[in-house]
Design a protein around this motif. Structure first.
Motif, PDB file in Angstrom:
ATOM      1  N   LYS A 146      31.674  62.078  43.019  1.00 27.84           N
ATOM      2  CA  LYS A 146      30.781  62.182  42.305  1.00 27.84           C
ATOM      3  C   LYS A 146      31.089  63.463  40.746  1.00 27.84           C
ATOM      4  O   LYS A 146      31.036  64.267  41.461  1.00 27.84           O
ATOM      5  CB  LYS A 146      29.485  62.692  43.468  1.00 27.84           C
ATOM      6  N   THR A 147      29.825  62.873  40.449  1.00 27.51           N
ATOM      7  CA  THR A 147      29.425  64.294  39.011  1.00 27.51           C
ATOM      8  C   THR A 147      28.746  65.591  40.341  1.00 27.51           C
ATOM      9  O   THR A 147      27.424  65.246  40.528  1.00 27.51           O
ATOM     10  CB  THR A 147      28.553  63.807  38.268  1.00 27.51           C
ATOM     11  N   ILE A 148      28.697  67.151  39.420  1.00 18.52           N
ATOM     12  CA  ILE A 148      27.755  67.630  40.351  1.00 18.52           C
ATOM     13  C   ILE A 148      27.824  68.542  38.851  1.00 18.52           C
ATOM     14  O   ILE A 148      28.314  69.044  38.397  1.00 18.52           O
ATOM     15  CB  ILE A 148      28.331  68.327  40.897  1.00 18.52           C
ATOM     16  N   GLY A 149      26.154  68.491  38.545  1.00 13.55           N
ATOM     17  CA  GLY A 149      25.921  69.426  38.034  1.00 13.55           C
ATOM     18  C   GLY A 149      25.087  70.649  38.150  1.00 13.55           C
ATOM     19  O   GLY A 149      24.364  70.757  38.623  1.00 13.55           O
ATOM     20  N   VAL A 150      26.339  71.658  37.486  1.00 14.79           N
ATOM     21  CA  VAL A 150      25.808  73.141  37.765  1.00 14.79           C
ATOM     22  C   VAL A 150      24.742  74.458  37.376  1.00 14.79           C
ATOM     23  O   VAL A 150      25.281  73.627  35.670  1.00 14.79           O
ATOM     24  CB  VAL A 150      27.201  73.824  38.370  1.00 14.79           C
ATOM     25  N   GLN A 194      22.910  70.107  26.750  1.00 14.45           N
ATOM     26  CA  GLN A 194      21.408  69.445  27.084  1.00 14.45           C
ATOM     27  C   GLN A 194      21.476  69.531  28.475  1.00 14.45           C
ATOM     28  O   GLN A 194      21.924  68.705  28.798  1.00 14.45           O
ATOM     29  CB  GLN A 194      21.533  68.268  25.842  1.00 14.45           C
ATOM     30  N   LEU A 195      20.414  70.363  29.187  1.00 11.50           N
ATOM     31  CA  LEU A 195      19.796  69.907  30.024  1.00 11.50           C
ATOM     32  C   LEU A 195      19.224  68.576  30.340  1.00 11.50           C
ATOM     33  O   LEU A 195      19.565  67.929  31.551  1.00 11.50           O
ATOM     34  CB  LEU A 195      18.575  71.064  30.210  1.00 11.50           C
ATOM     35  N   GLU A 196      18.612  67.891  29.643  1.00 10.44           N
ATOM     36  CA  GLU A 196      18.210  66.279  30.358  1.00 10.44           C
ATOM     37  C   GLU A 196      19.577  65.648  30.419  1.00 10.44           C
ATOM     38  O   GLU A 196      19.362  64.983  31.180  1.00 10.44           O
ATOM     39  CB  GLU A 196      17.420  66.133  28.534  1.00 10.44           C
ATOM     40  N   LEU A 197      20.657  65.913  29.582  1.00 11.55           N
ATOM     41  CA  LEU A 197      22.047  65.139  29.813  1.00 11.55           C
ATOM     42  C   LEU A 197      22.595  65.694  31.344  1.00 11.55           C
ATOM     43  O   LEU A 197      22.796  64.544  31.760  1.00 11.55           O
ATOM     44  CB  LEU A 197      23.066  64.963  28.341  1.00 11.55           C
ATOM     45  N   LEU A 198      22.199  66.597  31.999  1.00 12.25           N
ATOM     46  CA  LEU A 198      22.718  67.121  32.934  1.00 12.25           C
ATOM     47  C   LEU A 198      22.148  66.140  33.724  1.00 12.25           C
ATOM     48  O   LEU A 198      22.782  65.774  35.064  1.00 12.25           O
ATOM     49  CB  LEU A 198      23.187  67.977  32.499  1.00 12.25           C
ATOM     50  N   GLN A 201      22.451  62.522  34.339  1.00 10.74           N
ATOM     51  CA  GLN A 201      24.140  62.111  34.566  1.00 10.74           C
ATOM     52  C   GLN A 201      24.495  62.785  35.912  1.00 10.74           C
ATOM     53  O   GLN A 201      25.442  61.778  36.532  1.00 10.74           O
ATOM     54  CB  GLN A 201      25.033  62.917  33.513  1.00 10.74           C
ATOM     55  N   ALA A 202      24.110  64.238  36.597  1.00  9.26           N
ATOM     56  CA  ALA A 202      24.198  64.121  37.621  1.00  9.26           C
ATOM     57  C   ALA A 202      23.916  63.611  39.172  1.00  9.26           C
ATOM     58  O   ALA A 202      23.264  63.104  39.113  1.00  9.26           O
ATOM     59  CB  ALA A 202      24.241  65.614  38.084  1.00  9.26           C
ATOM     60  N   ASP A 203      25.010  63.580  39.883  1.00  9.59           N
ATOM     61  CA  ASP A 203      24.117  62.853  41.144  1.00  9.59           C
ATOM     62  C   ASP A 203      24.586  63.923  42.024  1.00  9.59           C
ATOM     63  O   ASP A 203      23.094  63.901  42.850  1.00  9.59           O
ATOM     64  CB  ASP A 203      26.050  62.138  41.921  1.00  9.59           C
ATOM     65  N   VAL A 204      24.562  65.333  41.838  1.00 11.90           N
ATOM     66  CA  VAL A 204      24.328  66.704  42.314  1.00 11.90           C
ATOM     67  C   VAL A 204      23.774  67.520  41.262  1.00 11.90           C
ATOM     68  O   VAL A 204      24.479  67.595  40.565  1.00 11.90           O
ATOM     69  CB  VAL A 204      25.445  66.980  43.356  1.00 11.90           C
ATOM     70  N   VAL A 205      22.793  68.565  41.180  1.00 13.21           N
ATOM     71  CA  VAL A 205      22.184  68.996  40.586  1.00 13.21           C
ATOM     72  C   VAL A 205      22.634  70.514  41.284  1.00 13.21           C
ATOM     73  O   VAL A 205      21.709  70.828  42.803  1.00 13.21           O
ATOM     74  CB  VAL A 205      20.953  68.766  39.946  1.00 13.21           C
ATOM     75  N   LYS A 228      19.022  60.865  38.792  1.00 17.88           N
ATOM     76  CA  LYS A 228      18.863  59.952  39.968  1.00 17.88           C
ATOM     77  C   LYS A 228      17.841  59.821  40.866  1.00 17.88           C
ATOM     78  O   LYS A 228      18.020  60.674  41.808  1.00 17.88           O
ATOM     79  CB  LYS A 228      19.870  59.411  39.696  1.00 17.88           C
ATOM     80  N   SER A 229      17.750  58.197  40.457  1.00 15.10           N
ATOM     81  CA  SER A 229      17.049  58.709  42.372  1.00 15.10           C
ATOM     82  C   SER A 229      17.806  58.732  43.876  1.00 15.10           C
ATOM     83  O   SER A 229      16.862  58.885  45.116  1.00 15.10           O
ATOM     84  CB  SER A 229      15.866  57.070  42.004  1.00 15.10           C
TER      85      SER A 229
END
Length: 318
Positions: A146-150, A194-198, A201-205, A228-229
């Motif tokens: 999974k992608t985690i957006g930090v 760009q915050l919007e892109l993170l 795309q992220a599964d976890v923020v 994402k939902s």
């Protein structure tokens, strides 16, 4: 004799090692013996005269309090975030400020990952169910891959990213103030500008940034709608970063799958708060930095910081 006010409740656990450092420098110590965070009035009552230094926890030091502390020369934060201190007023009054940088970032990062596991595998709900005599399963998700957006590339954000990568996640960092990409390059991590892109795309923020007027309600109706939902939100920074009404709406409508926080806009939250009624919302009691190791480091470093500031030449207070 000049005095030092110490407000953090847990600081007294380390008095045997740090109090002598203060006393031998010629300062009397005033302790917070209330068993809770001090109010503005209580701080003023103790520090109006004679107090030259304060070791502060989460207790409030707004402009009007600082202005009434006539002899105050230095404030040392027992921790990292200094949003409870009016830093502009302190500068105006010639009061030095320093935080305990590097003392609790490991503990907070580990707590963030712990909250993530708890949320991903429904651990609190399952434990409570079993203790109530049930033996039901609740399907979770794997974090591997999974992608985690930090959001926030400081010490804590970096430690979270390292731990996430260690369990097989793909970290990406958003931080417009990050000037050096060497950490990302050395650890094979990505960066999003760009915050919007993170958010998309992220599964976890995971939030790791200070509370400022610019970051207030960074997570709001609009930003939550970009996630994402199936996404999970982790917040171990400050409660004010999240619009709690918008978060409640997103959780109840299926806009996101879950959220876990160690912080809240008002701590403790009011009894019966709507978010606390949701199984997919977890809240711990601002305990991310509350480990034996971090508290010991914070006590030592915040004491040394205070003494260094008091011993340094300073300009006359305004």
């Amino acid at each position: 004799m000049p005095k030092v006010l110490i407000t953090p409740k847990s600081f007294a656990n380390y008095k045997a090692s740090v109090y002598p450092l203060i006393i031998e420098q010629g300062y009397d110590i005033i302790e917070n013996n209330l068993g809770r965070t001090m109010t503005e009035a209580e701080i003023v009552e103790q520090a109006r005269e004679g107090v030259v230094g304060i070791i502060i926890g989460v207790d409030p030091l707004p402009a009007e309090v600082l202005a009434q502390c006539k002899d105050l020369r230095a404030v040392s934060k027992y921790g990292m975030g200094m949003d409870n201190i009016d830093q502009d007023k302190a500068k105006e009054l010639g009061i030095q400020l320093r935080n305990a940088a590097g003392s609790n970032h490991i503990s907070v990062a580990e707590h963030a990952i712990g909250l993530l596991f708890a949320l991903a595998r429904n651990i609190p709900h399952i434990v409570a169910s079993v203790k109530q005599g049930h033996w039901e399963r609740s399907m979770g998700i794997e974090l591997t891959g999974k992608t985690i957006g930090v959001i926030g590339g400081g010490q804590i954000g970096r430690e979270v990213a390292l731990r996430a990568k260690g369990i097989g996640m793909q970290p990406v960092i958003y931080d417009p103030f990050l000037r050096d990409d060497s950490f990302l390059e050395a650890n094979g991590m990505g960066r999003i500008h760009q915050l919007e892109l993170l958010l998309e795309q992220a599964d976890v923020v995971s939030l790791h940034l200070p509370y400022t007027p610019q970051t207030k309600h960074l997570i709001n109706e609009e930003t939550l709608a970009r996630m994402k939902s199936s996404a999970l939100l982790i917040n171990t920074s400050r409660g004010e970063l999240v619009d709690e009404d918008a978060l409640y709406a997103a959780l109840t409508s299926g806009g996101i799958a879950g959220a876990a926080q160690d912080v809240f806009s008002v701590e403790p939250p009011e009894a019966g708060h709507q978010l606390l009624q949701l199984d997919r919302f977890l809240l711990t009691s601002h305990t991310g930095a509350f480990t034996k190791e971090a508290v010991a480091r914070m006590a030592t470093l915040s004491t040394q910081n205070l003494l260094d500031m008091l011993n340094a030449p300073t300009e006359q207070k305004a």
